[in-house]
Design a protein around this motif. Structure first.
Motif, PDB file in Angstrom:
ATOM      1  N   THR A   1       1.237  -0.831   0.149  1.00 30.18           N
ATOM      2  CA  THR A   1       0.101  -0.196   0.307  1.00 30.18           C
ATOM      3  C   THR A   1       1.403   0.912   0.263  1.00 30.18           C
ATOM      4  N   VAL A   2       1.858   1.308   1.071  1.00 31.54           N
ATOM      5  CA  VAL A   2       2.449   2.598   1.231  1.00 31.54           C
ATOM      6  C   VAL A   2       3.523   2.843  -0.173  1.00 31.54           C
ATOM      7  N   THR A   3       3.917   1.390  -1.343  1.00 36.14           N
ATOM      8  CA  THR A   3       4.973   2.102  -2.130  1.00 36.14           C
ATOM      9  C   THR A   3       4.347   1.582  -3.570  1.00 36.14           C
ATOM     10  N   ARG A   4       2.397   1.384  -3.157  1.00 37.49           N
ATOM     11  CA  ARG A   4       1.643   1.497  -4.714  1.00 37.49           C
ATOM     12  C   ARG A   4       2.085  -0.005  -5.213  1.00 37.49           C
ATOM     13  N   ASN A   5       3.024  -0.669  -4.661  1.00 33.51           N
ATOM     14  CA  ASN A   5       3.818  -2.291  -5.309  1.00 33.51           C
ATOM     15  C   ASN A   5       2.858  -3.259  -5.117  1.00 33.51           C
ATOM     16  N   PRO A   6       1.971  -4.192  -6.171  1.00 36.22           N
ATOM     17  CA  PRO A   6       2.081  -4.834  -5.497  1.00 36.22           C
ATOM     18  C   PRO A   6       2.919  -6.689  -5.656  1.00 36.22           C
ATOM     19  N   LEU A   7       4.149  -5.904  -5.555  1.00 34.81           N
ATOM     20  CA  LEU A   7       5.351  -7.374  -5.480  1.00 34.81           C
ATOM     21  C   LEU A   7       5.720  -6.687  -4.003  1.00 34.81           C
ATOM     22  N   ALA A   8       5.674  -5.780  -3.776  1.00 34.85           N
ATOM     23  CA  ALA A   8       5.900  -5.402  -2.167  1.00 34.85           C
ATOM     24  C   ALA A   8       6.021  -6.516  -1.166  1.00 34.85           C
ATOM     25  N   ASP A   9       7.398  -6.629  -0.279  1.00 33.32           N
ATOM     26  CA  ASP A   9       6.985  -7.484   0.683  1.00 33.32           C
ATOM     27  C   ASP A   9       8.273  -7.477   1.440  1.00 33.32           C
ATOM     28  N   PRO A  10       8.390  -7.891   3.113  1.00 35.36           N
ATOM     29  CA  PRO A  10       9.081  -7.201   3.956  1.00 35.36           C
ATOM     30  C   PRO A  10      10.656  -8.249   3.080  1.00 35.36           C
ATOM     31  N   TYR A  11      10.636  -9.413   2.493  1.00 38.84           N
ATOM     32  CA  TYR A  11      12.011 -10.164   1.945  1.00 38.84           C
ATOM     33  C   TYR A  11      12.538  -9.003   0.020  1.00 38.84           C
ATOM     34  N   LEU A  12      11.676  -8.532  -0.146  1.00 39.79           N
ATOM     35  CA  LEU A  12      12.463  -7.303  -1.562  1.00 39.79           C
ATOM     36  C   LEU A  12      12.760  -6.036  -0.285  1.00 39.79           C
TER      37      LEU A  12
ATOM     38  N   LEU B   1      17.062   6.418   4.416  1.00 42.53           N
ATOM     39  CA  LEU B   1      18.011   7.225   4.294  1.00 42.53           C
ATOM     40  C   LEU B   1      18.912   7.014   2.444  1.00 42.53           C
ATOM     41  N   ILE B   2      18.926   6.213   1.968  1.00 42.15           N
ATOM     42  CA  ILE B   2      18.765   5.800   0.745  1.00 42.15           C
ATOM     43  C   ILE B   2      17.737   6.525   0.133  1.00 42.15           C
ATOM     44  N   ALA B   3      16.849   6.383  -0.173  1.00 41.67           N
ATOM     45  CA  ALA B   3      15.429   6.906  -0.959  1.00 41.67           C
ATOM     46  C   ALA B   3      14.665   7.992  -0.767  1.00 41.67           C
ATOM     47  N   TYR B   4      15.045   8.350   0.319  1.00 36.15           N
ATOM     48  CA  TYR B   4      14.656  10.112   0.980  1.00 36.15           C
ATOM     49  C   TYR B   4      15.173  10.824  -0.154  1.00 36.15           C
ATOM     50  N   HIS B   5      14.808  11.946  -1.028  1.00 35.83           N
ATOM     51  CA  HIS B   5      15.518  12.893  -1.993  1.00 35.83           C
ATOM     52  C   HIS B   5      15.093  14.023  -0.837  1.00 35.83           C
ATOM     53  N   LYS B   6      15.028  15.017  -0.561  1.00 31.27           N
ATOM     54  CA  LYS B   6      14.569  15.956   0.099  1.00 31.27           C
ATOM     55  C   LYS B   6      13.290  16.091   0.316  1.00 31.27           C
TER      56      LYS B   6
ATOM     57  N   THR C   1      10.961  13.354   0.647  1.00 31.75           N
ATOM     58  CA  THR C   1      10.166  12.946  -0.219  1.00 31.75           C
ATOM     59  C   THR C   1      10.564  11.289  -0.326  1.00 31.75           C
ATOM     60  N   ALA C   2       9.984  10.092  -0.489  1.00 32.21           N
ATOM     61  CA  ALA C   2       9.970   8.737  -1.194  1.00 32.21           C
ATOM     62  C   ALA C   2      10.452   8.792  -2.070  1.00 32.21           C
ATOM     63  N   GLN C   3      11.470   8.212  -2.961  1.00 28.01           N
ATOM     64  CA  GLN C   3      10.356   7.935  -4.459  1.00 28.01           C
ATOM     65  C   GLN C   3      10.934   6.275  -3.951  1.00 28.01           C
ATOM     66  N   ILE C   4       9.627   5.640  -4.565  1.00 30.48           N
ATOM     67  CA  ILE C   4       9.621   4.928  -4.739  1.00 30.48           C
ATOM     68  C   ILE C   4      10.473   3.362  -5.133  1.00 30.48           C
ATOM     69  N   GLU C   5      11.089   4.424  -6.758  1.00 31.69           N
ATOM     70  CA  GLU C   5      11.416   3.409  -7.098  1.00 31.69           C
ATOM     71  C   GLU C   5      13.114   3.394  -6.583  1.00 31.69           C
ATOM     72  N   ASN C   6      13.573   4.314  -5.946  1.00 35.74           N
ATOM     73  CA  ASN C   6      14.565   4.410  -5.197  1.00 35.74           C
ATOM     74  C   ASN C   6      14.305   3.428  -3.944  1.00 35.74           C
TER      75      ASN C   6
ATOM     76  N   LEU D   1      20.211  -4.212   0.024  1.00 33.01           N
ATOM     77  CA  LEU D   1      20.016  -4.378   1.135  1.00 33.01           C
ATOM     78  C   LEU D   1      19.884  -5.648   1.697  1.00 33.01           C
ATOM     79  N   SER D   2      19.129  -6.136   0.799  1.00 35.12           N
ATOM     80  CA  SER D   2      18.858  -7.633   1.094  1.00 35.12           C
ATOM     81  C   SER D   2      19.831  -7.826   0.622  1.00 35.12           C
ATOM     82  N   PHE D   3      20.657  -8.561  -0.434  1.00 34.78           N
ATOM     83  CA  PHE D   3      22.042  -9.516  -1.022  1.00 34.78           C
ATOM     84  C   PHE D   3      22.818  -8.471   0.731  1.00 34.78           C
TER      85      PHE D   3
END
Length: 330
Positions: free
Chosen positions: A77-88, A131-136, A138-143, A151-153
């Protein structure tokens, strides 16, 4: 229609719960299960097996399924991505790294200590992600997606390095834990995953209007008066807490947070309270039968939970891709 579907789901959960208590190395009749639940006699061996061994395990299995499904729903929901999960997003890998670090350095395997280490590891992973994804501001979903995979790897590499330098006894314990199992379920600490899962579900229900606004896009949510930054951060922390405690309790169990919200979405809208509760109940229902399979497929042996969920999840998504391919070609 919704009431009928909800009633069927609740009845299926109750039936599955009783079935999970009756199926095992020693099969028990439903009557004996009810007798043990309502009038427990610790002098009876059958009732002792049900209450002290199978019941905490079954409760943990249901909580794990409900919690991981809720965590997946939050992330999708927060990423608006149906493939998001804790492992991803690396949350599960960070939690696993925290537990492995605790076992290898201190040799501690208590439920509370492992939950604390998993929570610290998941918060570390989530902090790096933000820290990596937030820019100015706001969070960039792709980032977020790309950073989560990286980070998972990264945490998996650190975990492998710890295993490389560990003694064989610690490696055996860590590998058994990482494959996923409910055999460590104990009444002494099962209150912790219970409280966290209930808190996670209540958080989703209380903020359902804000989450629904977030699905329209950040700009639309802001115009509706939603503080997108605080909402996304808070929900990510809730998802981290759910994942950390459940990973510490039962090890690595993949695909549940990814698959269950997809399945529920086919039948009911998850924007309503009923849909959110259905997601949690469906996750618990799924994990109850996975645990039954793990205990009964091979005589006198127990299959790892993570292996079964990975196999089912892989087949599910391959089938889903083939279905979508055929539907678009028609």
């Amino acid at each position: 229609m919704r009431v009928a579907a909800s009633s069927v789901l609740v009845l299926a959960c109750l039936f599955s719960f009783i079935s999970a208590l009756s199926i095992g190395a020693i099969n028990v009749d439903f009557y004996d299960v009810w007798l043990a639940l309502w009038s427990y006699d610790n002098t009876q061996l059958t009732q002792k097996i049900i209450i002290e061994l199978r019941l905490p395990r079954t409760v943990l299995a249901f909580l794990a399924g409900a919690g991981l499904a809720t965590a997946g729903l939050i992330l999708q929901t927060v990423t608006r991505n149906p493939l998001a999960d804790p492992y991803l997003f690396g949350i599960s890998s960070g939690a696993s790294f925290g537990v492995v670090l605790l076992i290898t350095l201190f040799g501690m395997q208590s439920g509370l200590a492992m939950s604390g280490a998993a929570l610290l590891g998941s918060i570390c992973a989530m902090s790096l992600l933000l820290l990596i994804a937030y820019h100015k501001g706001t969070a960039q979903i792709e980032n977020m997606l790309l950073a989560g995979v990286a980070l998972s790897f990264l945490f998996n590499a650190f975990t492998s390095l710890l295993l490389y330098w560990s003694d064989p006894q610690a490696i055996t314990a860590i590998i058994f834990w990482s494959l996923g199992s409910f055999s460590r379920a104990d009444w002494a600490w099962i209150w912790l995953p219970s409280a966290v899962v209930i808190l996670g579900i209540l958080s989703v229900i209380c903020f359902r209007r804000h989450l629904n606004a977030l699905l329209l896009g950040d700009e639309s949510a802001v115009t509706l008066g939603v503080n997108v930054h605080k909402l996304r951060l808070g929900m990510l922390l809730v998802s981290s807490l759910l994942t950390a405690v459940l990973v510490a309790a039962c090890g690595g169990v993949g695909f549940v947070g990814l698959m269950i919200p997809h399945i529920v979405r086919f039948f009911i809208s998850q924007a309503r309270v009923l849909g959110m509760l259905a997601t949690a109940l469906s996750g618990g229902l799924f994990m109850l039968w996975v645990d039954v399979l793990a205990r009964s497929l091979i005589d006198n042996q127990e299959l790892p939970i993570g292996v079964i969920t990975a196999a089912i999840g892989s087949v599910f998504f391959l089938s889903l891709l083939m279905f979508k391919k055929r539907s678009t070609s028609i």
